[in-house]
Design an enzyme around this catalytic site. Structure first.
Site, PDB file in Angstrom:
ATOM      1  N   GLU A  53       0.827  -1.263  -0.112  1.00 25.27           N
ATOM      2  CA  GLU A  53      -0.007  -0.037   0.097  1.00 25.27           C
ATOM      3  C   GLU A  53       0.868   1.183   0.104  1.00 25.27           C
ATOM      4  O   GLU A  53       0.420   2.340   0.607  1.00 25.27           O
ATOM      5  CB  GLU A  53      -0.868   0.042   1.369  1.00 25.27           C
ATOM      6  CG  GLU A  53      -2.101  -1.154   1.253  1.00 25.27           C
ATOM      7  CD  GLU A  53      -2.893  -1.037   0.012  1.00 25.27           C
ATOM      8  OE1 GLU A  53      -3.390   0.081  -0.176  1.00 25.27           O
ATOM      9  OE2 GLU A  53      -3.355  -2.072  -0.336  1.00 25.27           O
ATOM     10  N   ASP A 210       8.630  -4.413 -10.291  1.00 25.53           N
ATOM     11  CA  ASP A 210       7.652  -4.360  -9.280  1.00 25.53           C
ATOM     12  C   ASP A 210       7.135  -5.347  -8.525  1.00 25.53           C
ATOM     13  O   ASP A 210       6.710  -6.460  -8.945  1.00 25.53           O
ATOM     14  CB  ASP A 210       6.455  -3.435  -9.732  1.00 25.53           C
ATOM     15  CG  ASP A 210       5.247  -3.470  -8.754  1.00 25.53           C
ATOM     16  OD1 ASP A 210       5.718  -3.226  -7.432  1.00 25.53           O
ATOM     17  OD2 ASP A 210       4.209  -3.030  -9.210  1.00 25.53           O
TER      18      ASP A 210
END
Length: 363
Positions: A53, A210
């Site tokens: 997050e 990522d």
């Protein structure tokens, strides 16, 4: 024996005749090695790390927008179900929280009746987002009770962008709905495994890696460490009064600081440029006016001031670097703002290329 053997090799090598075909093959191999070396020097591998997050995947989306001509209509459409799920599950969380706080009964009866399916113990995995349900979600979002519950979201797990989708619920529920780029940037889907994006900028080939930030995903990070040119570490600057999705006992900012210290001082990255993105700075600007960081971190003395907060965060992260010869570059960012990321990445690009050239003794 070894002396005569060695001399024999030298003599035989000296007397060995190289055929034209072998010369051609040798030249071809040497050219291939030179090309490979040049290719490596023109390639930048950027590893995106940080807790869950923190905005890594949103940044990767921005790179696609800035360097890969954005999203096709088909690619935008692929986010339709994710966005509808974000909206539906977001309102479900708000309704269940209102029940826990004994506020639910204060909602209008018609809205409770029309959204009853969202408060069941189990809801269908593919719950149709009908125009009627979308209108109810939008109306619920506007109530004081739901707004009150949303304002306390640091006490439970809820994406900050749920409000955006609830406000746009009726548009999102349309049969012909195609997500906008802004919708996609606000969409949330947990990153599982490793994702890559490749693009060209300033004659260099950039590969962004990522990886999932939740704790159970971090064991996969080690597989991405080889040949990394630079690391961008993402931290949620507004997470100082929030807890982890995977462990609600742990403060988000404290987890980011702990994780950064491990990465910054890891032997694999002794000579790897490290950039820190204090992400979600827009949320920090709003939150700091209401919630003092000192309520959660006693060493903070800057009051409800955004500039003081950023300065404190920069100092906290920089102080964890135990290598005096290794610079750490820190920027406040807003990953959902394309203009902000364009500006920040331009600066980061210069840093990475300069460090990379210096490392290869070209400066």
């Amino acid at each position: 024996f070894f002396f005569h053997f060695f001399m024999g090799i030298c003599n035989s090598k000296a007397n060995y005749a190289v055929s034209p075909e072998e010369k051609r093959q040798n030249k071809a191999i040497e050219k291939e090695l030179r090309d490979e070396k040049r290719s490596k020097e023109q390639r930048v591998i950027l590893l995106l790390l940080g807790a869950g997050e923190s905005g890594k995947s949103t940044f990767a989306k921005q790179m696609k927008i800035l360097f890969l001509d954005g999203y096709t209509e088909e690619e935008l459409s692929s986010y339709r179900n994710i966005i509808r799920s974000n909206c539906i599950m977001g309102m479900r969380t708000l309704l269940l929280e209102s029940q826990k706080r004994e506020l639910y009964d204060g909602l209008p009866k018609n809205l409770k009746d029309n959204s009853e399916i969202l408060t069941r113990d189990r809801i269908p995995l593919q719950l149709p987002f009908t125009p009627e349900l979308a209108k109810t979600v939008n109306s619920l979002w506007k109530t004081d009770i739901i707004q009150n519950v949303f304002s306390c979201r640091n006490e439970y797990q809820l994406s900050e962008f749920v409000g955006y989708f609830c406000e746009n619920a009726e548009r999102i529920a349309e049969d012909a709905y195609i997500p906008t780029v802004r919708d996609v940037l606000h969409a949330r889907a947990r990153t599982i495994g490793i994702k890559e994006i490749t693009f060209t900028s300033k004659d260099y080939l950039w590969k962004l890696i990522d990886v999932g930030g939740q704790r159970n995903e971090r064991k996969k990070w080690i597989h991405c460490f080889e040949d990394v040119t630079a690391i961008i570490f993402f931290a949620d600057s507004s997470g100082y009064n929030m807890t982890l999705f995977e462990d609600e006992r742990v403060n988000r900012l404290l987890e980011a600081l702990t994780l950064f210290e491990e990465i910054c001082n890891c032997k694999y990255f002794d000579n790897t440029p490290l950039i820190v993105f204090l992400n979600k700075s827009d949320l920090l600007k709003k939150k700091i006016k209401e919630v003092d960081i000192a309520e959660h971190f006693s060493d903070y003395k800057g009051g409800k001031n955004y500039e003081n907060a950023i300065s404190w965060l920069k100092n906290r992260f920089a102080s964890l670097n135990r290598n005096e010869d290794k610079p750490v570059y820190i920027h406040a960012t807003e990953a959902t703002d394309t203009d902000n990321i364009r500006y920040v990445f331009s600066a980061v690009e210069e840093i990475i290329l300069y460090e990379s050239l210096a490392k290869n003794y070209l400066l």
